[in-house]
Design a protein around this motif. Structure first.
Motif, PDB file in Angstrom:
ATOM      1  N   SER A  17     -29.177  -6.708   5.778  1.00 13.09           N
ATOM      2  CA  SER A  17     -29.817  -7.748   5.981  1.00 13.09           C
ATOM      3  C   SER A  17     -28.637  -8.956   5.698  1.00 13.09           C
ATOM      4  CB  SER A  17     -30.803  -8.331   4.982  1.00 13.09           C
ATOM      5  OG  SER A  17     -30.216  -8.545   3.587  1.00 13.09           O
ATOM      6  N   PHE A  18     -27.480  -8.743   5.136  1.00 16.37           N
ATOM      7  CA  PHE A  18     -26.317  -9.440   4.972  1.00 16.37           C
ATOM      8  C   PHE A  18     -25.474  -9.218   5.971  1.00 16.37           C
ATOM      9  CE2 PHE A  18     -27.612 -10.426   0.372  1.00 16.37           C
ATOM     10  CZ  PHE A  18     -27.016 -11.572   0.140  1.00 16.37           C
ATOM     11  N   ILE A  19     -25.833  -8.484   7.088  1.00 21.41           N
ATOM     12  CA  ILE A  19     -25.019  -8.601   8.202  1.00 21.41           C
ATOM     13  C   ILE A  19     -25.802  -9.153   9.382  1.00 21.41           C
ATOM     14  CG2 ILE A  19     -24.059  -6.970   9.831  1.00 21.41           C
ATOM     15  CD1 ILE A  19     -23.109  -5.194   7.778  1.00 21.41           C
ATOM     16  N   PHE A  21     -28.823 -10.943   9.367  1.00 24.61           N
ATOM     17  CA  PHE A  21     -29.007 -12.364   9.421  1.00 24.61           C
ATOM     18  C   PHE A  21     -27.845 -13.321   9.812  1.00 24.61           C
ATOM     19  CE2 PHE A  21     -32.689 -11.115   6.889  1.00 24.61           C
ATOM     20  CZ  PHE A  21     -33.695 -11.917   7.789  1.00 24.61           C
ATOM     21  N   PRO A  22     -26.580 -12.990   9.263  1.00 26.29           N
ATOM     22  CA  PRO A  22     -25.398 -14.003   9.790  1.00 26.29           C
ATOM     23  C   PRO A  22     -25.060 -13.628  11.030  1.00 26.29           C
ATOM     24  CG  PRO A  22     -24.953 -12.921   7.525  1.00 26.29           C
ATOM     25  CD  PRO A  22     -26.447 -12.342   8.039  1.00 26.29           C
ATOM     26  N   PHE A  23     -25.356 -12.437  11.604  1.00 28.21           N
ATOM     27  CA  PHE A  23     -24.895 -12.207  12.937  1.00 28.21           C
ATOM     28  C   PHE A  23     -25.868 -13.007  13.713  1.00 28.21           C
ATOM     29  CE2 PHE A  23     -25.199  -9.751  16.808  1.00 28.21           C
ATOM     30  CZ  PHE A  23     -23.699  -9.697  17.252  1.00 28.21           C
ATOM     31  N   GLY A  24     -27.196 -12.973  13.450  1.00 27.33           N
ATOM     32  CA  GLY A  24     -28.190 -13.679  14.253  1.00 27.33           C
ATOM     33  C   GLY A  24     -27.825 -15.218  14.301  1.00 27.33           C
ATOM     34  N   ALA A  25     -27.302 -15.819  13.055  1.00 31.98           N
ATOM     35  CA  ALA A  25     -27.178 -17.230  12.842  1.00 31.98           C
ATOM     36  C   ALA A  25     -25.942 -17.574  13.746  1.00 31.98           C
ATOM     37  CB  ALA A  25     -27.046 -17.304  11.436  1.00 31.98           C
ATOM     38  N   MET A  26     -24.946 -16.572  13.622  1.00 37.72           N
ATOM     39  CA  MET A  26     -23.724 -16.866  14.311  1.00 37.72           C
ATOM     40  C   MET A  26     -23.911 -17.004  16.168  1.00 37.72           C
ATOM     41  SD  MET A  26     -21.404 -15.070  16.497  1.00 37.72           S
ATOM     42  CE  MET A  26     -21.311 -13.142  16.053  1.00 37.72           C
ATOM     43  N   LEU A  27     -24.954 -16.002  16.335  1.00 38.72           N
ATOM     44  CA  LEU A  27     -25.146 -15.867  17.819  1.00 38.72           C
ATOM     45  C   LEU A  27     -26.038 -17.407  18.129  1.00 38.72           C
ATOM     46  CD1 LEU A  27     -26.626 -12.617  18.555  1.00 38.72           C
ATOM     47  CD2 LEU A  27     -24.157 -13.320  19.146  1.00 38.72           C
ATOM     48  N   GLN A  28     -26.858 -17.643  17.316  1.00 40.68           N
ATOM     49  CA  GLN A  28     -27.239 -19.197  17.450  1.00 40.68           C
ATOM     50  C   GLN A  28     -26.470 -20.205  17.558  1.00 40.68           C
ATOM     51  OE1 GLN A  28     -30.378 -19.423  14.340  1.00 40.68           O
ATOM     52  NE2 GLN A  28     -32.002 -18.971  15.811  1.00 40.68           N
ATOM     53  N   GLU A  29     -25.275 -20.412  16.592  1.00 43.45           N
ATOM     54  CA  GLU A  29     -24.318 -21.199  16.750  1.00 43.45           C
ATOM     55  C   GLU A  29     -23.600 -21.449  17.885  1.00 43.45           C
ATOM     56  OE1 GLU A  29     -23.852 -23.887  14.297  1.00 43.45           O
ATOM     57  OE2 GLU A  29     -25.600 -23.138  14.392  1.00 43.45           O
ATOM     58  N   ARG A  30     -23.214 -20.107  18.431  1.00 46.50           N
ATOM     59  CA  ARG A  30     -22.435 -19.958  19.703  1.00 46.50           C
ATOM     60  C   ARG A  30     -23.373 -20.427  20.987  1.00 46.50           C
ATOM     61  NH1 ARG A  30     -18.390 -16.156  20.172  1.00 46.50           N
ATOM     62  NH2 ARG A  30     -18.987 -15.993  22.439  1.00 46.50           N
ATOM     63  N   LYS A  31     -24.775 -20.392  20.729  1.00 47.96           N
ATOM     64  CA  LYS A  31     -25.549 -21.074  21.748  1.00 47.96           C
ATOM     65  C   LYS A  31     -25.444 -22.640  21.679  1.00 47.96           C
ATOM     66  CE  LYS A  31     -30.154 -21.335  23.371  1.00 47.96           C
ATOM     67  NZ  LYS A  31     -31.753 -20.682  23.164  1.00 47.96           N
ATOM     68  N   ALA A  32     -25.669 -22.998  20.482  1.00 48.04           N
ATOM     69  CA  ALA A  32     -25.560 -24.448  20.057  1.00 48.04           C
ATOM     70  C   ALA A  32     -24.270 -25.217  20.714  1.00 48.04           C
ATOM     71  CB  ALA A  32     -25.860 -24.590  18.775  1.00 48.04           C
ATOM     72  N   PHE A  33     -23.172 -24.476  20.488  1.00 42.19           N
ATOM     73  CA  PHE A  33     -22.011 -25.031  20.952  1.00 42.19           C
ATOM     74  C   PHE A  33     -21.260 -24.532  22.013  1.00 42.19           C
ATOM     75  CE2 PHE A  33     -22.044 -25.980  16.484  1.00 42.19           C
ATOM     76  CZ  PHE A  33     -21.216 -27.400  16.508  1.00 42.19           C
ATOM     77  N   ALA A 142     -39.661 -18.295   9.401  1.00 37.51           N
ATOM     78  CA  ALA A 142     -38.545 -17.205   9.497  1.00 37.51           C
ATOM     79  C   ALA A 142     -37.484 -17.314   8.652  1.00 37.51           C
ATOM     80  CB  ALA A 142     -38.207 -17.313  10.980  1.00 37.51           C
ATOM     81  N   VAL A 143     -37.307 -18.512   7.964  1.00 38.20           N
ATOM     82  CA  VAL A 143     -36.162 -18.876   7.224  1.00 38.20           C
ATOM     83  C   VAL A 143     -36.474 -18.325   5.942  1.00 38.20           C
ATOM     84  CG1 VAL A 143     -34.761 -20.828   6.264  1.00 38.20           C
ATOM     85  CG2 VAL A 143     -35.500 -20.914   8.481  1.00 38.20           C
ATOM     86  N   GLY A 144     -37.840 -18.400   5.791  1.00 39.13           N
ATOM     87  CA  GLY A 144     -38.155 -17.662   4.141  1.00 39.13           C
ATOM     88  C   GLY A 144     -37.836 -16.142   4.063  1.00 39.13           C
ATOM     89  N   TYR A 145     -37.409 -15.549   5.185  1.00 39.90           N
ATOM     90  CA  TYR A 145     -37.265 -14.093   5.003  1.00 39.90           C
ATOM     91  C   TYR A 145     -35.747 -13.936   4.991  1.00 39.90           C
ATOM     92  CZ  TYR A 145     -41.991 -13.638   6.760  1.00 39.90           C
ATOM     93  OH  TYR A 145     -43.450 -13.636   7.098  1.00 39.90           O
ATOM     94  N   ILE A 146     -34.931 -15.044   4.959  1.00 45.57           N
ATOM     95  CA  ILE A 146     -33.454 -14.795   4.652  1.00 45.57           C
ATOM     96  C   ILE A 146     -33.283 -14.437   3.046  1.00 45.57           C
ATOM     97  CG2 ILE A 146     -31.242 -15.665   4.956  1.00 45.57           C
ATOM     98  CD1 ILE A 146     -32.380 -17.491   7.094  1.00 45.57           C
ATOM     99  N   PRO A 147     -32.722 -13.154   2.805  1.00 45.92           N
ATOM    100  CA  PRO A 147     -32.455 -13.062   1.454  1.00 45.92           C
ATOM    101  C   PRO A 147     -31.696 -14.006   0.756  1.00 45.92           C
ATOM    102  CG  PRO A 147     -32.203 -11.197   2.695  1.00 45.92           C
ATOM    103  CD  PRO A 147     -32.145 -12.155   3.674  1.00 45.92           C
ATOM    104  N   GLY A 148     -32.002 -14.435  -0.488  1.00 42.28           N
ATOM    105  CA  GLY A 148     -31.421 -15.612  -1.271  1.00 42.28           C
ATOM    106  C   GLY A 148     -31.893 -16.865  -0.655  1.00 42.28           C
TER     107      GLY A 148
END
Length: 288
Positions: A17-19, A21-33, A142-148
């Motif tokens: 999950s520590f790989i 979730f961050p990977f998915g978030a990074m892809l979303q940021e690539r899309k945003a920018f 879905a944010v509620g499933y991110i560890p921490g």
């Protein structure tokens, strides 16, 4: 036999999950920018950003959980101390200084307000803690499933919404009403989703809530620098503090409070006014 392997399986899932979730978030940021691109450095920083956020949130949860289990109301402390400092320090380390304009427009009384802002990136979540106001997010479930992150949101009393389904929306309104009565501000992104390359129309939710609960609205504009993810500096003094200050990674503009009573129950008019106010200082989004 199964129970003997449970800790190991849990460890593998946590590491994954520590790989993932961050990977998915990074892809979303690539899309945003997508209009300017993130490049290798920007993609790496976005990946590490969410990893650090998850780790710090997990540590905060471990520190606060005993108090929660003993029955203490830890929502405001978790929000204003732990979440706020995690957000602010992450912003400084990964993006650099943040500028706030119009701080005088922040409410000075203890009444709850509904805060609204445009939404461009996951950076928005962190930089908005510079307002130093206790608030509850209305966020997708879905944010509620991110560890921490998910666990600290639970301890802070944030509201998680299933975007589809009338029952979930009804529960969201009930939860929001309860938080307002408890003295919490509510923070909503009326766009409904992140977008920085074009202007999206606002949705009615925040304004319907403001009308029904007779709560005023604080509009906030968020401007992100195109190179927010691609900078080499975090803390400005490492790479030249004056340069960092002259070109902040993000500018928050706090606008005067929108008085609900001034709109005489016309939520459509209030929604259009809020949209015009927030987008008024963004221009072509290239100011910085």
């Amino acid at each position: 036999m199964v129970m003997a392997h449970a800790p190991k399986v849990f460890g593998y899932l946590l590491a994954f999950s520590f790989i993932a979730f961050p990977f998915g978030a990074m892809l979303q940021e690539r899309k945003a920018f997508r209009d300017v691109g993130l490049g290798f450095l920007g993609s790496l920083k976005a990946f590490l950003f969410i990893q650090v956020w998850m780790l710090h949130s997990a540590i905060a949860v471990m520190l606060q959980l005993p108090w929660y289990l003993m029955g203490y109301d830890i929502r405001k402390q978790t929000n204003t101390f732990y979440e706020a400092n995690i957000g602010i320090q992450n912003s400084k380390v990964f993006m650099g200084p943040i500028k706030v304009i119009g701080e005088k427009n922040l409410p000075k009384d203890d009444k709850p307000y509904i805060y609204i802002a445009n939404h461009q990136s996951m950076i928005d979540i962190c930089v908005l803690y510079y307002l130093r106001k206790p608030f509850v997010w209305i966020s997708k479930k879905a944010v509620g499933y991110i560890p921490g992150v998910g666990q600290i949101m639970f301890l802070s009393g944030h509201i998680l919404l299933e975007r589809k389904g009338k029952a979930s929306i009804k529960q969201m309104y009930a939860d929001a009403k309860s938080r307002l009565k408890d003295g919490f501000n509510i923070f909503i992104f009326p766009q409904g989703t992140r977008e920085r390359t074009k202007i999206l129309p606002f949705k009615h939710g925040a304004f319907s809530m403001a009308m029904s609960e007779e709560v005023d609205i604080v509009p906030v504009s968020i401007e992100l620098s195109d190179d927010a993810w691609k900078r080499f500096f975090g803390y400005g003094f490492i790479w030249g503090f004056e340069e960092a200050k002259s070109k902040p990674a993000a500018i928050l503009t706090v606008h005067p409070v929108m008085k609900t009573k001034d709109f005489n129950g016309d939520k459509e008019k209030m929604m259009k006014a809020g949209q015009e106010i927030i987008y008024s200082c963004l221009g072509d989004k290239k100011r910085m």
